[in-house]
Scaffold this motif. Structure first.
Motif, PDB file in Angstrom:
ATOM      1  N   PHE A 128     -15.558  -7.343  92.165  1.00 20.22           N
ATOM      2  CA  PHE A 128     -15.391  -8.562  91.369  1.00 20.22           C
ATOM      3  C   PHE A 128     -16.656  -8.897  90.596  1.00 20.22           C
ATOM      4  O   PHE A 128     -17.758  -8.857  91.129  1.00 20.22           O
ATOM      5  CB  PHE A 128     -15.024  -9.765  92.236  1.00 20.22           C
ATOM      6  N   GLU A 129     -16.443  -9.198  89.331  1.00 17.65           N
ATOM      7  CA  GLU A 129     -17.458  -9.789  88.461  1.00 17.65           C
ATOM      8  C   GLU A 129     -16.798 -10.919  87.696  1.00 17.65           C
ATOM      9  O   GLU A 129     -15.589 -10.881  87.443  1.00 17.65           O
ATOM     10  CB  GLU A 129     -18.032  -8.752  87.484  1.00 17.65           C
ATOM     11  N   PHE A 130     -17.569 -11.925  87.316  1.00 20.98           N
ATOM     12  CA  PHE A 130     -16.997 -13.075  86.613  1.00 20.98           C
ATOM     13  C   PHE A 130     -16.251 -12.673  85.338  1.00 20.98           C
ATOM     14  O   PHE A 130     -15.271 -13.316  84.951  1.00 20.98           O
ATOM     15  CB  PHE A 130     -18.087 -14.097  86.272  1.00 20.98           C
ATOM     16  N   LYS A 131     -16.697 -11.592  84.689  1.00 19.02           N
ATOM     17  CA  LYS A 131     -16.057 -11.178  83.440  1.00 19.02           C
ATOM     18  C   LYS A 131     -14.596 -10.788  83.643  1.00 19.02           C
ATOM     19  O   LYS A 131     -13.794 -10.826  82.702  1.00 19.02           O
ATOM     20  CB  LYS A 131     -16.827 -10.032  82.781  1.00 19.02           C
ATOM     21  N   LEU A 132     -14.219 -10.443  84.878  1.00 15.08           N
ATOM     22  CA  LEU A 132     -12.824 -10.095  85.150  1.00 15.08           C
ATOM     23  C   LEU A 132     -11.898 -11.295  84.980  1.00 15.08           C
ATOM     24  O   LEU A 132     -10.697 -11.130  84.755  1.00 15.08           O
ATOM     25  CB  LEU A 132     -12.683  -9.531  86.570  1.00 15.08           C
ATOM     26  N   LEU A 133     -12.445 -12.508  85.076  1.00 13.23           N
ATOM     27  CA  LEU A 133     -11.611 -13.698  84.904  1.00 13.23           C
ATOM     28  C   LEU A 133     -11.042 -13.793  83.497  1.00 13.23           C
ATOM     29  O   LEU A 133     -10.049 -14.491  83.274  1.00 13.23           O
ATOM     30  CB  LEU A 133     -12.418 -14.963  85.229  1.00 13.23           C
ATOM     31  N   ASN A 134     -11.668 -13.091  82.543  1.00 15.56           N
ATOM     32  CA  ASN A 134     -11.138 -13.072  81.181  1.00 15.56           C
ATOM     33  C   ASN A 134      -9.777 -12.385  81.115  1.00 15.56           C
ATOM     34  O   ASN A 134      -9.057 -12.523  80.123  1.00 15.56           O
ATOM     35  CB  ASN A 134     -12.117 -12.372  80.242  1.00 15.56           C
ATOM     36  N   LYS A 135      -9.431 -11.636  82.151  1.00 17.13           N
ATOM     37  CA  LYS A 135      -8.118 -11.000  82.211  1.00 17.13           C
ATOM     38  C   LYS A 135      -7.019 -12.012  82.538  1.00 17.13           C
ATOM     39  O   LYS A 135      -5.829 -11.744  82.303  1.00 17.13           O
ATOM     40  CB  LYS A 135      -8.114  -9.899  83.280  1.00 17.13           C
ATOM     41  N   ILE A 136      -7.399 -13.143  83.106  1.00 20.47           N
ATOM     42  CA  ILE A 136      -6.442 -14.204  83.436  1.00 20.47           C
ATOM     43  C   ILE A 136      -6.933 -15.467  82.749  1.00 20.47           C
ATOM     44  O   ILE A 136      -7.634 -16.291  83.331  1.00 20.47           O
ATOM     45  CB  ILE A 136      -6.307 -14.406  84.955  1.00 20.47           C
ATOM     46  N   TYR A 137      -6.581 -15.610  81.491  1.00 20.74           N
ATOM     47  CA  TYR A 137      -7.125 -16.663  80.648  1.00 20.74           C
ATOM     48  C   TYR A 137      -6.428 -17.991  80.924  1.00 20.74           C
ATOM     49  O   TYR A 137      -5.343 -18.047  81.504  1.00 20.74           O
ATOM     50  CB  TYR A 137      -6.961 -16.281  79.177  1.00 20.74           C
ATOM     51  N   GLY A 138      -7.074 -19.056  80.503  1.00 19.96           N
ATOM     52  CA  GLY A 138      -6.480 -20.381  80.630  1.00 19.96           C
ATOM     53  C   GLY A 138      -5.578 -20.708  79.448  1.00 19.96           C
ATOM     54  O   GLY A 138      -5.788 -20.222  78.327  1.00 19.96           O
ATOM     55  N   PHE A 139      -4.559 -21.521  79.698  1.00 22.50           N
ATOM     56  CA  PHE A 139      -3.660 -21.981  78.632  1.00 22.50           C
ATOM     57  C   PHE A 139      -3.248 -23.414  78.945  1.00 22.50           C
ATOM     58  O   PHE A 139      -2.916 -23.704  80.101  1.00 22.50           O
ATOM     59  CB  PHE A 139      -2.412 -21.090  78.555  1.00 22.50           C
ATOM     60  N   PRO A 140      -3.272 -24.314  77.944  1.00 24.41           N
ATOM     61  CA  PRO A 140      -3.631 -24.093  76.548  1.00 24.41           C
ATOM     62  C   PRO A 140      -5.150 -23.929  76.382  1.00 24.41           C
ATOM     63  O   PRO A 140      -5.902 -24.558  77.099  1.00 24.41           O
ATOM     64  CB  PRO A 140      -3.176 -25.377  75.849  1.00 24.41           C
ATOM     65  N   ALA A 141      -5.552 -23.100  75.454  1.00 27.31           N
ATOM     66  CA  ALA A 141      -6.958 -22.920  75.112  1.00 27.31           C
ATOM     67  C   ALA A 141      -7.068 -22.771  73.603  1.00 27.31           C
ATOM     68  O   ALA A 141      -6.143 -22.308  72.937  1.00 27.31           O
ATOM     69  CB  ALA A 141      -7.535 -21.694  75.816  1.00 27.31           C
ATOM     70  N   ARG A 142      -8.213 -23.137  73.074  1.00 25.20           N
ATOM     71  CA  ARG A 142      -8.423 -23.191  71.626  1.00 25.20           C
ATOM     72  C   ARG A 142      -8.058 -21.882  70.926  1.00 25.20           C
ATOM     73  O   ARG A 142      -7.475 -21.873  69.845  1.00 25.20           O
ATOM     74  CB  ARG A 142      -9.885 -23.546  71.352  1.00 25.20           C
ATOM     75  N   LYS A 143      -8.377 -20.745  71.543  1.00 25.23           N
ATOM     76  CA  LYS A 143      -8.195 -19.448  70.897  1.00 25.23           C
ATOM     77  C   LYS A 143      -6.744 -19.163  70.520  1.00 25.23           C
ATOM     78  O   LYS A 143      -6.479 -18.414  69.592  1.00 25.23           O
ATOM     79  CB  LYS A 143      -8.720 -18.331  71.797  1.00 25.23           C
ATOM     80  N   PHE A 144      -5.783 -19.783  71.217  1.00 25.78           N
ATOM     81  CA  PHE A 144      -4.377 -19.495  70.969  1.00 25.78           C
ATOM     82  C   PHE A 144      -3.778 -20.359  69.855  1.00 25.78           C
ATOM     83  O   PHE A 144      -2.607 -20.207  69.509  1.00 25.78           O
ATOM     84  CB  PHE A 144      -3.565 -19.677  72.249  1.00 25.78           C
ATOM     85  N   PHE A 145      -4.580 -21.249  69.286  1.00 22.53           N
ATOM     86  CA  PHE A 145      -4.054 -22.170  68.273  1.00 22.53           C
ATOM     87  C   PHE A 145      -4.838 -22.103  66.956  1.00 22.53           C
ATOM     88  O   PHE A 145      -4.618 -22.907  66.073  1.00 22.53           O
ATOM     89  CB  PHE A 145      -4.081 -23.605  68.823  1.00 22.53           C
TER      90      PHE A 145
END
Length: 283
Positions: free
Chosen positions: A31-48
């Motif tokens: 585990f590294e923190f960067k792996l959390l990018n594989k499970i992104y949050g929604f809603p988040a700015r990038k998707f809009f």
């Protein structure tokens, strides 16, 4: 299709994300923190970003919830997404539907422990502020930058939030108690992975050794140490201090029996009495 990791804030969502990111996206449970990018949050700015809208109101992004999910699902891949949003509608706009979602894992935590984490993380001066936050049936979270509103989450109260997901009739929901994860992480993680494999129509078999490695590499103590040594990009900057607020903060030291003022404890027991009984929480 999407499988949601849903929860009220400060209820263990990031811990579950870490475990699943480690299990599904590393070779042997590293585990590294960067792996959390594989499970992104929604809603988040990038998707809009692609939608031409003034976003002058806090709930403007809600009108694009479904469109954003349709775009995410356009490649027909299975994805896990974190959310704190309640499952429901805003201005007659649904948060999600069965065309975009195949399941949900809902993480619930004793609200009398959540309140202390809420108070700490949002830099509140009193428990009364945190209590108002959790009792508020219309509570929302959002970000504002130069008059533009993004990352809108309708939380509702603690009770409204969990009921919206686990009582839904649209798709399967697996309930996970934070406290069970503390007591028997391997058993709980196996249930979660079995659920993901089932609703996601994956042919994977549960890998016990890899799961054990994931649990060891994602313990609170390990995550706390990693945050101290490396920083944690998802932690908020405090409005009062201007510094990052510690994300992995109290762990098992967060014990309402010891910490919570008697007046606040009484208010929570009264407000959520039936909910506490449902989850077999001590009253």
């Amino acid at each position: 299709m999407i499988i949601w990791l849903a929860s009220y804030p400060k209820s263990g969502n990031t811990w579950i994300r870490s475990l699943l990111a480690s299990y599904y996206y590393s070779e042997n449970g590293e585990f590294e923190f960067k792996l959390l990018n594989k499970i992104y949050g929604f809603p988040a700015r990038k998707f809009f970003r692609d939608y031409k809208d003034s976003l002058n109101s806090v709930d403007d992004t809600a009108k694009y919830w479904i469109k954003a999910q349709e775009k995410i699902n356009s490649d027909n891949k299975l994805r896990l997404f974190k959310t704190h949003n309640a499952l429901g509608s805003i201005n007659n706009i649904d948060f999600t539907n069965n065309e975009n979602t195949c399941g949900c894992i809902y993480i619930v935590r004793d609200p009398r422990n959540v309140v202390t984490s809420i108070k700490d993380y949002y830099e509140m001066d009193t428990y009364e502020e945190a209590q108002d936050f959790m009792f508020n049936k219309k509570k929302v979270l959002y970000e504002e930058t130069n008059g533009k509103y993004t990352n809108f989450n309708f939380l509702g109260s603690w009770s409204i939030n969990y009921k919206s997901w686990i009582d839904n009739k649209i798709f399967p929901a697996l309930l996970v108690k934070y406290e069970d994860l503390e007591i028997n992480p391997l058993n709980v993680l196996e249930k979660i992975i079995t659920f993901v494999n089932d609703v996601g129509k994956l042919k994977n078999q549960f890998n016990r050794n890899k799961a054990i490695n994931s649990i060891n590499n994602c313990s609170f103590e390990v995550l706390e140490k990693k945050e101290k040594n490396e920083g944690f990009h998802e932690a908020n900057y405090g409005d009062k201090t201007g510094k990052k607020i510690k994300f992995f903060n109290r762990g098992k030291k967060n014990n309402w029996k010891i910490i919570l003022p008697k007046k606040i404890l009484k208010e929570f027991n009264n407000e959520f009495y039936e909910d506490l009984k449902i989850f077999d929480y001590e009253i």
